[in-house]
Write an enzyme that holds these catalytic residues in place. Structure first.
Site, PDB file in Angstrom:
ATOM      1  N   ASP A  14       1.320  -1.185  -0.206  1.00  0.00           N
ATOM      2  CA  ASP A  14      -0.172   0.150  -0.382  1.00  0.00           C
ATOM      3  C   ASP A  14       0.368   1.141  -0.475  1.00  0.00           C
ATOM      4  OD1 ASP A  14      -2.232  -1.685   0.332  1.00  0.00           O
ATOM      5  OD2 ASP A  14      -2.035  -1.466   2.504  1.00  0.00           O
ATOM      6  N   LYS A  17       2.029   2.396  -5.131  1.00  0.00           N
ATOM      7  CA  LYS A  17       2.745   1.859  -6.170  1.00  0.00           C
ATOM      8  C   LYS A  17       1.905   2.201  -7.321  1.00  0.00           C
ATOM      9  CE  LYS A  17       2.791  -2.230  -4.531  1.00  0.00           C
ATOM     10  NZ  LYS A  17       2.490  -1.790  -3.449  1.00  0.00           N
ATOM     11  N   GLY A  41      -4.169  -3.791  -4.221  1.00  0.00           N
ATOM     12  CA  GLY A  41      -5.388  -2.876  -4.735  1.00  0.00           C
ATOM     13  C   GLY A  41      -4.313  -1.730  -4.466  1.00  0.00           C
ATOM     14  N   HIS A  42      -4.771  -1.102  -6.378  1.00  0.00           N
ATOM     15  CA  HIS A  42      -3.765  -0.367  -6.872  1.00  0.00           C
ATOM     16  C   HIS A  42      -4.709   0.997  -7.557  1.00  0.00           C
ATOM     17  CE1 HIS A  42       0.197  -2.475  -7.518  1.00  0.00           C
ATOM     18  NE2 HIS A  42      -0.316  -2.866  -6.765  1.00  0.00           N
ATOM     19  N   GLN A 225       1.850  -5.833  -3.977  1.00  0.00           N
ATOM     20  CA  GLN A 225       2.147  -5.818  -2.243  1.00  0.00           C
ATOM     21  C   GLN A 225       3.777  -5.450  -1.725  1.00  0.00           C
ATOM     22  OE1 GLN A 225       1.121  -8.937  -2.867  1.00  0.00           O
ATOM     23  NE2 GLN A 225      -0.833  -8.373  -3.262  1.00  0.00           N
TER      24      GLN A 225
END
Ligand code: IMP
Length: 429
Positions: A14, A17, A41-42, A225
């Site tokens: 988180d 990125k 989750g991006h 991650q």
């Protein structure tokens, strides 16, 4: 001359990125995912449009960019289909732009059932997984019983392999965990629903990457991650099931490690962690609340609140050691804007010992006390600043201290969620 760079999270995930990859993608030909699955989750913010990607590389919002999902990724056909449909709904074309390794392991409903059953049975000892079935899917790969993307091309064979696996999983689910079995029809229907969309995407990713390299293309490898969640180097057992550190790139994509030019570590100006496990600089006081609220620290995948803490220079030293970062991208600087003082962890104390690097044993790490340096806060807005010279002196001092502490030069500083809210210290491409 083309350049191949890795961009990965240096902490517990988180780090932001997605935004950094998206920004660099303006000069890239392709973006590659090489590990993890839809546990990631991006979040990308472009104008008023917020897009959350889980499996598809963050480059997809740039029309000229090719996106590749390597064999190190575990792929849920249902999640991939949903993401493609979401993008198509936004007018994003994926045809001839998105490619999926034929060798990637599939995440199927029995992995999800198993992940949930295990976490539930562990109670207070739970890892705090995303319940996406990621761990069990990687286990299947190592146990050499995985059903892979290429198996989708022969549905009879696919069914045969699924039946064999269901036999095993349903025995454990029912007899050990007292959970309902997963039905064959559910697995088959989900796969069939996704098949038409997924079939044209299937490709030989290592061969494609070599072709890009020969064509002197700029390539970005996008980590999911963060380094401290690495299965081999992270805070085991409170980790994810893949190699989130740089070693995951060659194994998970088939790209030669000798052809990598740079490894950029993306790091928050402070620290967060989702799920259980040691987190020495965690804050449970008002400062932690400020970070959580100003940083909107809620998981993009699960919506869970993230645990927040000061920048951990000790954990970061390990991350630098393993990944060999050539530059740092620091994100969410503006979250610290209101604080009167800011702490940086420079080492750990455990009983009479002083650690410069995190100990391997989770139990020892859990009991470590952080040793802090305290710096004055700048208490003025840095939101959206794009020039280093316009940063408050105290913010510059804080960033320079991070840089010297971990001995990696600053490459980029993010001062807000949007593409242009960034200070570029050095052009990567
Ligand atoms: P899993 O990857 O779902 O098996 O979860 C294992 C650990 O990794 C848990 O602590 C999760 O919260 C964490 N994790 C997985 N994906 C992410 C991510 O994208 N960001 C942050 N933590 C993650």
């Amino acid at each position: 001359m083309g350049k191949s760079i890795v961009l990965l999270g240096s902490q517990w995930g988180d780090e932001g990125k997605g935004k950094i990859v998206d920004l660099l993608t303006t000069k890239a030909t392709c973006v590659v995912r090489y590990q993890g699955g839809h546990n990631a989750g991006h979040t990308l913010v472009i104008g008023t449009q917020k897009t959350v990607l889980h499996l598809i590389p963050s480059g997809i919002l740039h029309a000229h960019v090719h996106c590749l999902i390597g064999q190190g990724v575990v792929v849920s056909p249902t999640a991939l289909l949903a993401e493609i449909q979401m993008l198509q709904g936004q007018g994003v074309e994926i045809k001839d732009r998105l490619w999926l390794s034929s060798a990637a392991t599939l995440v199927l409903p029995y992995h999800v059932a198993m992940d949930k059953a295990r976490e539930q049975a562990k109670g207070t000892q739970a890892i705090g997984t995303t319940h996406r079935g990621i761990g069990p899917a990687y286990e299947d790969k190592v146990a050499r019983r995985a059903v892979r993307v290429c198996d989708l091309l022969d549905l009879a064979l696919f069914q045969e392999k699924v039946i064999e696996n269901l036999d095993y999983y349903n025995f454990i689910l029912q007899n050990y965990y007292q959970q309902p079995p997963v039905l064959l029809e559910e697995v088959l229907t989900q796969a069939q629903n996704a098949l038409e969309t997924i079939k044209p995407l299937i490709a030989d990713i290592p061969a494609q990457l070599l072709a890009y390299r020969r064509a002197l293309a700029n390539i970005i490898f996008e980590g999911a991650q963060g380094a401290m969640l690495d299965i081999d180097h992270g805070t085991y057992p409170f980790v994810t099931s893949s190699n989130t550190t740089v070693g995951g790139v060659p194994t998970g994509s088939g790209f030669a490690p000798t052809a990598l030019d740079e490894v950029i570590g993306v790091t928050k100006a402070y620290c967060t962690r989702v799920g259980s496990g040691p987190f020495p600089t965690e804050l449970t006081d008002n400062a932690g609340q400020v970070l959580a609220e100003r940083g909107r620290e809620f998981g993009a995948t699960t919506g869970r609140s993230r645990r927040c803490g000061w920048f951990d220079g000790c954990a970061m030293r390990r991350s630098v050691q393993i990944n060999g970062f050539t530059g740092l991208a620091i994100t969410k600087l503006d979250v610290l804007d209101t604080l009167a003082e800011i702490k940086i962890c420079v080492g750990y104390r455990y009983q009479q010992q002083h650690f410069e690097l995190p100990p391997i044993e989770s139990e020892v790490l859990q009991a470590c006390q952080p040793i802090y340096e305290t710096l004055p806060g700048w208490q003025t807005s840095t939101l959206g600043i794009t020039d280093w010279g316009n940063l408050p002196k105290l913010a510059q001092q804080y960033l320079r201290r991070l840089e010297t502490l971990i001995e990696v030069p600053l490459a980029m500083i993010s001062t807000g969620p949007e593409r242009n809210q960034t200070i570029i210290m050095r052009e990567i491409f």
